[in-house]
Write a protein that holds these residues in place. Structure first.
Motif, PDB file in Angstrom:
ATOM      1  N   ALA A  93      17.932 108.844  39.335  1.00 14.86           N
ATOM      2  CA  ALA A  93      18.368 107.473  39.056  1.00 14.86           C
ATOM      3  C   ALA A  93      17.156 106.595  38.724  1.00 14.86           C
ATOM      4  CB  ALA A  93      19.122 106.904  40.251  1.00 14.86           C
ATOM      5  N   PHE A  94      16.079 106.774  39.446  1.00 17.67           N
ATOM      6  CA  PHE A  94      14.888 105.958  39.200  1.00 17.67           C
ATOM      7  C   PHE A  94      14.133 106.420  37.957  1.00 17.67           C
ATOM      8  CE2 PHE A  94      15.821 105.690  43.736  1.00 17.67           C
ATOM      9  CZ  PHE A  94      15.940 104.316  43.869  1.00 17.67           C
ATOM     10  N   ALA A  95      14.162 107.735  37.695  1.00 14.29           N
ATOM     11  CA  ALA A  95      13.561 108.222  36.456  1.00 14.29           C
ATOM     12  C   ALA A  95      14.318 107.667  35.249  1.00 14.29           C
ATOM     13  CB  ALA A  95      13.574 109.750  36.442  1.00 14.29           C
ATOM     14  N   THR A  96      15.653 107.606  35.361  1.00 12.13           N
ATOM     15  CA  THR A  96      16.464 107.046  34.281  1.00 12.13           C
ATOM     16  C   THR A  96      16.192 105.565  34.105  1.00 12.13           C
ATOM     17  OG1 THR A  96      18.191 108.694  34.714  1.00 12.13           O
ATOM     18  CG2 THR A  96      18.831 106.735  33.457  1.00 12.13           C
ATOM     19  N   LEU A  97      16.112 104.846  35.216  1.00  9.79           N
ATOM     20  CA  LEU A  97      15.766 103.422  35.162  1.00  9.79           C
ATOM     21  C   LEU A  97      14.439 103.221  34.447  1.00  9.79           C
ATOM     22  CD1 LEU A  97      15.821 100.393  36.108  1.00  9.79           C
ATOM     23  CD2 LEU A  97      14.694 101.207  38.205  1.00  9.79           C
ATOM     24  N   ALA A  98      13.418 103.971  34.838  1.00 14.40           N
ATOM     25  CA  ALA A  98      12.089 103.792  34.245  1.00 14.40           C
ATOM     26  C   ALA A  98      12.098 104.108  32.751  1.00 14.40           C
ATOM     27  CB  ALA A  98      11.082 104.693  34.975  1.00 14.40           C
ATOM     28  N   SER A 128      11.565 101.201  45.446  1.00 12.94           N
ATOM     29  CA  SER A 128      11.444 102.407  44.618  1.00 12.94           C
ATOM     30  C   SER A 128      11.597 102.047  43.149  1.00 12.94           C
ATOM     31  CB  SER A 128      12.519 103.436  45.011  1.00 12.94           C
ATOM     32  OG  SER A 128      12.323 103.908  46.325  1.00 12.94           O
ATOM     33  N   ALA A 129      12.543 101.143  42.859  1.00 13.18           N
ATOM     34  CA  ALA A 129      12.724 100.700  41.476  1.00 13.18           C
ATOM     35  C   ALA A 129      11.457 100.030  40.961  1.00 13.18           C
ATOM     36  CB  ALA A 129      13.909  99.741  41.384  1.00 13.18           C
ATOM     37  N   ALA A 130      10.845  99.216  41.785  1.00 14.16           N
ATOM     38  CA  ALA A 130       9.612  98.532  41.374  1.00 14.16           C
ATOM     39  C   ALA A 130       8.502  99.532  41.101  1.00 14.16           C
ATOM     40  CB  ALA A 130       9.185  97.543  42.455  1.00 14.16           C
ATOM     41  N   MET A 131       8.339 100.513  41.976  1.00 15.04           N
ATOM     42  CA  MET A 131       7.290 101.512  41.771  1.00 15.04           C
ATOM     43  C   MET A 131       7.564 102.342  40.518  1.00 15.04           C
ATOM     44  SD  MET A 131       6.321 102.841  45.643  1.00 15.04           S
ATOM     45  CE  MET A 131       7.973 102.845  46.344  1.00 15.04           C
ATOM     46  N   ALA A 132       8.832 102.677  40.287  1.00  8.99           N
ATOM     47  CA  ALA A 132       9.179 103.450  39.090  1.00  8.99           C
ATOM     48  C   ALA A 132       8.847 102.673  37.825  1.00  8.99           C
ATOM     49  CB  ALA A 132      10.663 103.813  39.119  1.00  8.99           C
ATOM     50  N   LEU A 133       9.129 101.380  37.815  1.00  5.36           N
ATOM     51  CA  LEU A 133       8.848 100.568  36.630  1.00  5.36           C
ATOM     52  C   LEU A 133       7.341 100.383  36.432  1.00  5.36           C
ATOM     53  CD1 LEU A 133      11.669  97.893  36.998  1.00  5.36           C
ATOM     54  CD2 LEU A 133      11.564  99.799  35.376  1.00  5.36           C
ATOM     55  N   LEU A 134       6.614 100.207  37.516  1.00  2.53           N
ATOM     56  CA  LEU A 134       5.154 100.099  37.400  1.00  2.53           C
ATOM     57  C   LEU A 134       4.561 101.413  36.884  1.00  2.53           C
ATOM     58  CD1 LEU A 134       4.362  98.177  40.720  1.00  2.53           C
ATOM     59  CD2 LEU A 134       4.213  97.266  38.386  1.00  2.53           C
ATOM     60  N   ALA A 136       6.004 103.433  34.973  1.00  6.40           N
ATOM     61  CA  ALA A 136       6.389 103.579  33.568  1.00  6.40           C
ATOM     62  C   ALA A 136       5.536 102.719  32.647  1.00  6.40           C
ATOM     63  CB  ALA A 136       7.858 103.222  33.388  1.00  6.40           C
ATOM     64  N   GLY A 137       4.616 101.953  33.223  1.00  6.45           N
ATOM     65  CA  GLY A 137       3.710 101.149  32.422  1.00  6.45           C
ATOM     66  C   GLY A 137       4.123  99.699  32.249  1.00  6.45           C
ATOM     67  N   LEU A 138       5.206  99.266  32.883  1.00  5.57           N
ATOM     68  CA  LEU A 138       5.633  97.883  32.772  1.00  5.57           C
ATOM     69  C   LEU A 138       4.805  96.996  33.699  1.00  5.57           C
ATOM     70  CD1 LEU A 138       8.119  99.434  31.569  1.00  5.57           C
ATOM     71  CD2 LEU A 138       9.507  97.519  32.371  1.00  5.57           C
ATOM     72  N   GLU A 139       4.430  95.845  33.211  1.00  6.55           N
ATOM     73  CA  GLU A 139       3.726  94.874  34.037  1.00  6.55           C
ATOM     74  C   GLU A 139       4.723  94.131  34.915  1.00  6.55           C
ATOM     75  OE1 GLU A 139       0.502  94.407  34.384  1.00  6.55           O
ATOM     76  OE2 GLU A 139       0.126  96.059  32.971  1.00  6.55           O
ATOM     77  N   PRO A 140       4.294  93.660  36.078  1.00  7.99           N
ATOM     78  CA  PRO A 140       5.215  92.923  36.954  1.00  7.99           C
ATOM     79  C   PRO A 140       5.886  91.734  36.271  1.00  7.99           C
ATOM     80  CG  PRO A 140       3.217  93.488  38.143  1.00  7.99           C
ATOM     81  CD  PRO A 140       2.981  93.866  36.705  1.00  7.99           C
ATOM     82  N   SER A 141       5.218  91.125  35.311  1.00  7.20           N
ATOM     83  CA  SER A 141       5.792  89.972  34.622  1.00  7.20           C
ATOM     84  C   SER A 141       6.923  90.357  33.670  1.00  7.20           C
ATOM     85  CB  SER A 141       4.706  89.240  33.832  1.00  7.20           C
ATOM     86  OG  SER A 141       4.115  90.120  32.877  1.00  7.20           O
ATOM     87  N   SER A 142       7.078  91.656  33.375  1.00  3.88           N
ATOM     88  CA  SER A 142       8.079  92.087  32.407  1.00  3.88           C
ATOM     89  C   SER A 142       9.390  92.512  33.058  1.00  3.88           C
ATOM     90  CB  SER A 142       7.534  93.231  31.550  1.00  3.88           C
ATOM     91  OG  SER A 142       7.255  94.368  32.352  1.00  3.88           O
ATOM     92  N   PHE A 143       9.464  92.465  34.377  1.00  3.65           N
ATOM     93  CA  PHE A 143      10.724  92.799  35.038  1.00  3.65           C
ATOM     94  C   PHE A 143      10.890  91.954  36.299  1.00  3.65           C
ATOM     95  CE2 PHE A 143       7.645  95.810  36.834  1.00  3.65           C
ATOM     96  CZ  PHE A 143       7.916  95.759  38.204  1.00  3.65           C
ATOM     97  N   ALA A 144      12.148  91.822  36.719  1.00  2.00           N
ATOM     98  CA  ALA A 144      12.487  91.073  37.929  1.00  2.00           C
ATOM     99  C   ALA A 144      13.538  91.858  38.694  1.00  2.00           C
ATOM    100  CB  ALA A 144      13.009  89.684  37.571  1.00  2.00           C
ATOM    101  N   ILE A 145      13.332  92.001  40.002  1.00  2.00           N
ATOM    102  CA  ILE A 145      14.256  92.762  40.840  1.00  2.00           C
ATOM    103  C   ILE A 145      14.796  91.846  41.929  1.00  2.00           C
ATOM    104  CG2 ILE A 145      14.548  94.743  42.371  1.00  2.00           C
ATOM    105  CD1 ILE A 145      12.219  96.094  40.929  1.00  2.00           C
TER     106      ILE A 145
END
Length: 462
Positions: A93-98, A128-134, A136-145
């Motif tokens: 699920a987290f791999a798919t999210l990322a 876990s979602a936050a770590m997966a997105l980080l 994946a190369g996304l900056e914290p400013s590019s996503f909100a959880i």
């Protein structure tokens, strides 16, 4: 349930959506007994075995207390919250999210990817979602959880960001070295990750006023199984309204039938348990085409009166199965999609049916080989590998469990039940076998037997 307790059951259903029966036949009685004794004048806390039965007069008095005190209402609700969670639970699920979040951001670099975790429990899922997105190369400013939960105690613990050993399960815990520092009572999550998640105390079945925020991805996993059907319907409708047009909903492996019942379209990513919103008009068509008898899939713990699985027009090339305990939550899952290299940071590997099928001559087949074949839809080959494995190592609980999943996916319910029972004979606490067998019993009309198994599963998870 005793007549004197029915008002408490009704109250709990209205307030939280939780069906006490889903937690075991005596769970409500035990919870009420605990709270009544906790409020006794002497304040003495007795062990469960030493608590005398609660009288009708005591229950009447407690009912008045419950209606008069918001603190007591919260205290009773806390006893029904099931905080069974860990980091990267159901990793795909987290791999798919990322993967999808990175694709969306690449297509529209200026957009903010929004994720909702509801309920979030003690924070392992949204973090876990936050770590997966980080990763994946996304900056914290590019996503909100955003993360919400009914339990104020769970929210408080989540904000602290300190976790013990039980939050790290499976073998792939390399993320702990990157994002945690050792503390006296466990591991403390890096402030950079904690800052990515906004926690809020909220009721999933009564979310309140619409804020206007729409989410790309919503996680609502392993909670709907505890709700009655009305609450399930309300929650799914509410979450569907919170998704953007191309949004994705992640549910627990036991909850796929709920999403299907509302016309959501499976994303067909094995082990992710992900669904898309169905285009307008497709829902009515799906319901009109539904056969009279429900089809069985490998989704566990589906109640006969709660879930109706959408029809399958042709044999499915992929079966999404719950990861058995021997895989550990950290081992890479498999998916029947075009081959790709294993991404250690995302924890993802993919295998096609053609690539999974061959077993190298002279090398003893493993359970992982059988799992990959099953996920690729190569059921005959998977059963052959399981037979070879069993001939080599003898009776094995996880091999019986996987045999049961394959039989279940093929609609051979009686055979699946036999395999699940064999797994439980060898390992009575096998959580997945307990929940899958409970599904079969419930579909067959044995609700009491199903509830007994679910209570055993809940105890085994604790």
């Amino acid at each position: 349930m005793k007549e004197s307790e029915s008002r408490f059951r009704g109250w709990l259903l209205r307030e939280t959506g939780i069906d006490p029966d889903s937690l075991g036949n005596e769970f409500l009685t035990r919870a009420l007994t605990e709270r009544v004794h906790a409020l006794q004048a002497d304040g003495e806390r007795l062990l469960s075995a030493a608590r005398p039965p609660v009288t009708q007069e005591a229950l009447d008095a407690y009912w008045q207390q419950l209606n008069a005190s918001a603190d007591e209402r919260r205290a009773l609700i806390e006893l029904f919250v099931v905080p069974e969670t860990w980091f990267f639970r159901d990793r795909e699920a987290f791999a798919t999210l990322a993967r999808l979040a990175a694709e969306r951001f690449a297509a529209m670099p200026g957009r903010v990817i929004r994720v909702l975790s509801a309920p979030c429990s003690t924070g392992e899922e949204p973090y876990s979602a936050a770590m997966a997105l980080l990763d994946a190369g996304l900056e914290p400013s590019s996503f909100a959880i955003d993360a919400i939960d009914l339990s104020a105690r769970a929210i408080e613990q989540a904000r602290l960001g300190c976790y013990g050993r039980n939050a790290f399960r499976g073998t792939a815990t390399e993320f702990r070295a990157r994002y945690f520092t050792p503390a006296n009572d466990g591991w403390l999550l890096d402030e950079r990750v904690r800052a990515c998640v906004q926690f809020r105390h909220a009721n999933l079945v009564d979310p309140g006023a619409d804020t206007g925020i729409r989410y790309d991805f919503v996680f609502c996993r392993n909670v709907l199984i505890y709700f009655d059907r009305d609450a399930q319907d309300r929650v799914i409708r509410s979450l569907d309204g919170l998704l953007v047009d191309d949004g994705m909903l992640f549910v627990g492996p036991a909850e796929t039938g709920v999403a299907m019942r509302h016309g959501m379209r499976a994303a067909r990513v094995p082990l992710a348990f992900a669904f898309h919103r169905e285009p307008a008009g497709a829902v009515a068509d799906a319901y009109a085409a539904r056969p009279a008898a429900p089809l069985h899939t490998a989704a566990p713990y589906r109640r006969a009166e709660r879930f109706t699985v959408a029809p399958v027009a042709a044999p499915r090339p992929v079966v999404a199965v719950a990861p058995p305990a021997w895989l550990g939550d950290g081992l890479p899952p498999f998916a029947a999609t075009p081959p790709a290299a294993f991404d250690a940071r995302a924890g993802r590997s993919v295998v096609t049916a053609e690539a999974a099928a061959p077993v190298v001559e002279g090398i003893a087949p493993t359970l992982e080989d059988a799992q990959a074949l099953a996920n690729a839809g190569a059921f005959d080959e998977a059963e052959r590998v399981l037979a070879q494995f069993s001939a080599r190592v003898g009776p094995h609980a996880d091999a019986f469990y996987l045999n049961g999943l394959i039989a279940d996916a093929r609609g051979r319910a009686a055979e699946a039940g036999d395999f699940y029972r064999k797994a439980l004979y060898l390992r009575p606490t096998h959580h997945e076998a307990l929940t899958h067998l409970a599904t079969l019993l419930d579909v067959g009309g044995d609700r009491a037997g199903a509830q007994w198994l679910l209570e055993r599963a809940r105890r085994s998870a604790g």
